[in-house]
Design a protein around this motif. Sequence first.
Motif: not given
Length: 267
Positions: A196-208
């Motif tokens: 991904t390059h989506d920071m929304n995904s990082v904030i939502e589900i970025g466990e690692h």
Amino acid sequence: MIEVSNVQKAFDGNPVLKGINCTFETGKCNLLLGGSGTGKSVLLQCIVGLMKPDIGSITFDGTVYTNNKVGIRQEIRRKIGMLFQGSALFDSMTVAENVAFPLQMLTPEMSAEERRDRVEFCLKRVGLENAGTKMPAEVSGGMKKRVGIARAIAPQCTYLFCDEPNSGLDPATSIKIDNLIHEITHEYNITTVIVTHDMNSVIEIGEHIIFLYEGQKLWDGTKDEILNVEVPELKEFIFSSSLVRAAKRVDDEGGLAAITDEQGANI
């Protein structure tokens, strides 16, 4: 767990991956983060076996995948589920037939009734229990992604790979897809890798999170750590979003102040 050791890949003498060392943890959403052209998709293809690294090794739960015997590689491939960027559904098949396809290819020992039961279970798990008879052209983009997830988990995969799962989706639907992938990862204790390059995904589900830049791994950590990084290339990447800059301000203030854009208007 998937371990990547010194993986290098070049095309026509131009290095794309420059000695990648990283680990993807079981039961977590592992995000491969980076801008376009940083090597994310090439690394993903090397891991799943669509591309062979020039140098280095890839290990799945202690079993070396790279350059191993054909039978061993095939056995690992049977445990891999893949969610493609464009969903990659077969237009001539119904939703249920799309989900059943990997079962027909990978589990010939299953009876027709067992396959039907498995398809129904997977469609229900992604909230599409009433969509089995529809054609791909009859469902929305978000539904197509959910069909893709159902198809990926149908053979009871151990490893789930998602290539830009939110591509082409609106923000609300993107969050739903992120949460569904996160739920399935934890429910079945899957090793999930998301490009991904989506920071929304990082904030939502970025466990690692593993950050790639120009073919190198520059940082890894969690969503709770990423807003305080000191890696210049990563700071430039994540704070290009005004929403993330605002989230950082709120985090620094330790309160629930309204998040504002650069002009101070509520967003």
